[in-house]
Scaffold this motif. Structure first.
Motif, PDB file in Angstrom:
ATOM      1  N   GLY A 328       6.980  49.239 -22.767  1.00 29.88           N
ATOM      2  CA  GLY A 328       5.858  48.451 -22.267  1.00 29.88           C
ATOM      3  C   GLY A 328       5.331  47.578 -23.394  1.00 29.88           C
ATOM      4  N   ILE A 329       5.409  46.267 -23.222  1.00 28.06           N
ATOM      5  CA  ILE A 329       4.998  45.331 -24.266  1.00 28.06           C
ATOM      6  C   ILE A 329       3.967  44.374 -23.684  1.00 28.06           C
ATOM      7  CG2 ILE A 329       5.765  43.581 -25.915  1.00 28.06           C
ATOM      8  CD1 ILE A 329       8.575  44.789 -25.736  1.00 28.06           C
ATOM      9  N   ASP A 330       2.865  44.161 -24.385  1.00 31.88           N
ATOM     10  CA  ASP A 330       1.803  43.283 -23.915  1.00 31.88           C
ATOM     11  C   ASP A 330       2.105  41.824 -24.246  1.00 31.88           C
ATOM     12  OD1 ASP A 330       0.232  45.348 -22.878  1.00 31.88           O
ATOM     13  OD2 ASP A 330      -0.682  45.754 -24.827  1.00 31.88           O
ATOM     14  N   ILE A 334       0.049  37.586 -19.241  1.00 26.29           N
ATOM     15  CA  ILE A 334       0.876  38.332 -18.289  1.00 26.29           C
ATOM     16  C   ILE A 334       0.404  39.776 -18.179  1.00 26.29           C
ATOM     17  CG2 ILE A 334       3.199  39.141 -17.715  1.00 26.29           C
ATOM     18  CD1 ILE A 334       4.314  36.750 -19.244  1.00 26.29           C
ATOM     19  N   GLY A 335       0.088  40.361 -19.313  1.00 29.44           N
ATOM     20  CA  GLY A 335      -0.266  41.771 -19.357  1.00 29.44           C
ATOM     21  C   GLY A 335       0.897  42.592 -19.874  1.00 29.44           C
ATOM     22  N   THR A 336       0.926  43.874 -19.538  1.00 28.98           N
ATOM     23  CA  THR A 336       1.994  44.749 -20.005  1.00 28.98           C
ATOM     24  C   THR A 336       3.254  44.514 -19.185  1.00 28.98           C
ATOM     25  OG1 THR A 336       0.421  46.450 -20.696  1.00 28.98           O
ATOM     26  CG2 THR A 336       2.711  47.132 -20.373  1.00 28.98           C
ATOM     27  N   LYS A 338       6.867  45.881 -18.467  1.00 28.71           N
ATOM     28  CA  LYS A 338       7.736  47.038 -18.631  1.00 28.71           C
ATOM     29  C   LYS A 338       9.187  46.622 -18.433  1.00 28.71           C
ATOM     30  CE  LYS A 338       4.443  50.600 -17.181  1.00 28.71           C
ATOM     31  NZ  LYS A 338       4.176  51.721 -16.238  1.00 28.71           N
ATOM     32  N   SER A 339      10.063  47.202 -19.225  1.00 32.79           N
ATOM     33  CA  SER A 339      11.485  46.912 -19.094  1.00 32.79           C
ATOM     34  C   SER A 339      12.286  48.105 -19.592  1.00 32.79           C
ATOM     35  CB  SER A 339      11.870  45.655 -19.886  1.00 32.79           C
ATOM     36  OG  SER A 339      11.610  45.834 -21.277  1.00 32.79           O
ATOM     37  N   ALA A 340      13.561  48.112 -19.272  1.00 29.47           N
ATOM     38  CA  ALA A 340      14.430  49.191 -19.734  1.00 29.47           C
ATOM     39  C   ALA A 340      14.695  49.053 -21.223  1.00 29.47           C
ATOM     40  CB  ALA A 340      15.746  49.176 -18.970  1.00 29.47           C
ATOM     41  N   ASN A 341      14.739  50.170 -21.898  1.00 29.94           N
ATOM     42  CA  ASN A 341      15.036  50.179 -23.324  1.00 29.94           C
ATOM     43  C   ASN A 341      16.546  50.044 -23.539  1.00 29.94           C
ATOM     44  OD1 ASN A 341      14.697  50.341 -26.069  1.00 29.94           O
ATOM     45  ND2 ASN A 341      13.637  52.317 -26.052  1.00 29.94           N
ATOM     46  N   GLU A 352      13.669  49.391 -32.350  1.00 29.44           N
ATOM     47  CA  GLU A 352      12.252  49.042 -32.454  1.00 29.44           C
ATOM     48  C   GLU A 352      12.043  47.633 -31.924  1.00 29.44           C
ATOM     49  OE1 GLU A 352      11.045  51.546 -36.485  1.00 29.44           O
ATOM     50  OE2 GLU A 352      11.442  49.390 -36.612  1.00 29.44           O
ATOM     51  N   THR A 353      10.874  47.391 -31.383  1.00 26.41           N
ATOM     52  CA  THR A 353      10.525  46.039 -30.956  1.00 26.41           C
ATOM     53  C   THR A 353       9.894  45.330 -32.149  1.00 26.41           C
ATOM     54  OG1 THR A 353      10.183  46.797 -28.689  1.00 26.41           O
ATOM     55  CG2 THR A 353       9.263  44.654 -29.279  1.00 26.41           C
TER      56      THR A 353
END
Length: 390
Positions: A328-330, A334-336, A338-341, A352-353
């Motif tokens: 989950g990245i803000d 857009i907001g948070t 979510k995507s598959a790792n 790591e992001t």
């Protein structure tokens, strides 16, 4: 140090397959530059703007108009220092833009050049545009998918796109390893068609032996029984009785010695032949119990089975959290998201992001400075609409 540190990747791809490959390379430490048109890739508006952020983390953003001489020169300067070049245009388009394999290989003989297309660089269909559902239809996957004796269905995600992204990332890694040995670059020709055919491999094998096409079986399988979703008093569950050993485990765990002793069900061939008798028996028994009651017996016994969940269930699953399977990245506005790792887990290279997915042209100035452009030259190219910056 991550495996691909000091590796420069130029990612000209859009939508799913190419961006997925580039994201995996970025996760593994590569400096991935997402090269977009001045107004961004054409899927940026989808999911309320969350599409591109969901599959372009760990990249920098560069916006160029490759129809202009100025935009082409920026990209060529980067080509000369890059390790990897990725493109996903319909075959022939990249050549018209001046960045075909023969041209860039002369500029940089060590370059790994990956082309992703619907049908590949050769063959009678190579000129066609191809999206995942088109390939699903073309390779027989759609015909093999759907309710029992019902209408064919598209698989409810983009399996060929994502598998092509994984194949592209691994192919690039192999090519970089080959370059380490030979000092030479090479071209990768990846097609959704080839990857899709790979996904159909066991059905191709079966057809070669029997001449038969796959039968639409819903969640079941024409070759194995029991293998399907069964309803329960609560959540449906999937049973994978893929061999006789699993059949014995199923019967023993549930205390159904009568099933185990029934000669009609001794072997998988017997169970397939008597599917119309066996499956209603299992269904009737399962409908007397909850999913938890059944799974609490089957899973400890070693049975291959699972609850049949929705996406809204699996994103909250404790195993999903333990594996870090969802990020989950803000993002501003857009907001948070979510995507598959990244599914590739290396013991010495935890994912790591390091960078959020870039906005259109977010790093244009930074990247152009790195290849020798002055601020005045950047401003002139921006004024000429050859590049865009945020």
């Amino acid at each position: 140090m991550l495996p691909l540190s000091d590796t420069l990747v130029l990612d000209l791809t859009q939508v799913i397959a190419g961006p997925t490959a580039g994201q995996i390379l970025g996760d593994m430490g590569a400096d991935v530059i997402k090269v977009e048109p001045l107004h961004g890739e054409h899927f940026r508006p989808h999911f309320g703007g969350a599409w591109v952020p969901s599959m372009n983390r760990n990249k920098r953003g560069l916006a160029l108009d490759l129809r202009t001489a100025g935009g082409r020169e920026v990209l060529m300067r980067l080509v000369r220092k890059a390790d990897v070049f990725m493109e996903a245009f319909t075959p022939g388009v990249i050549d018209k833009l001046g960045f075909g394999w023969e041209v860039v290989a002369k500029e940089n003989p060590r370059l790994i050049y990956a082309s992703i297309s619907g049908y590949g660089q050769t063959g009678p269909y190579s000129h066609r545009a191809g999206y995942d559902p088109c390939i699903q239809a073309e390779i027989g996957l759609m015909d093999a998918t759907g309710p029992y004796q019902g209408e064919m269905c598209r698989v409810g995600t983009a399996p060929i796109d994502y598998a092509t992204g994984l194949a592209c990332a691994s192919g690039i890694a192999f090519a970089l390893l080959g370059r380490h040995k030979t000092g030479k670059g090479q071209r990768l020709d990846l097609s959704l068609f080839d990857v899709g055919m790979h996904l159909m491999s066991h059905w191709i094998t079966n057809h070669g032996l029997t001449g038969e096409n796959p039968e639409r079986m819903g969640t079941s399988n024409s070759l194995i029984c029991p293998l399907r979703v069964f309803p329960t008093r609560t959540q449906p569950i999937f049973i994978a009785g893929t061999n006789d050993a699993f059949w014995r485990i199923l019967c023993t765990a549930l205390g159904r010695k009568d099933w185990l002793d029934d000669k009609r069900f001794t072997t998988n061939a017997d169970r397939v032949a008597n599917r119309a008798i066996l499956e209603p028996m299992i269904e009737a028994y399962f409908l007397e119990h909850t999913a938890d009651e059944l799974l609490d017996k089957l899973i400890p016994a070693g049975m291959a089975c699972s609850a049949a969940y929705k996406v809204s269930d699996v994103v909250k699953n404790p195993h999903t959290a333990a594996r870090g399977s969802v990020l989950g990245i803000d993002y501003p506005g857009i907001g948070t998201v979510k995507s598959a790792n990244n599914p590739i887990k290396l013991s010495d290279a935890p994912v790591e992001t390091r960078r959020k997915s870039p906005m259109v042209g977010e790093h244009t100035v930074e990247i152009m400075r790195e290849v020798g452009y002055s601020d005045a030259e950047i401003a002139a190219l921006r004024e000429a609409k050859a590049v865009a910056t945020t």
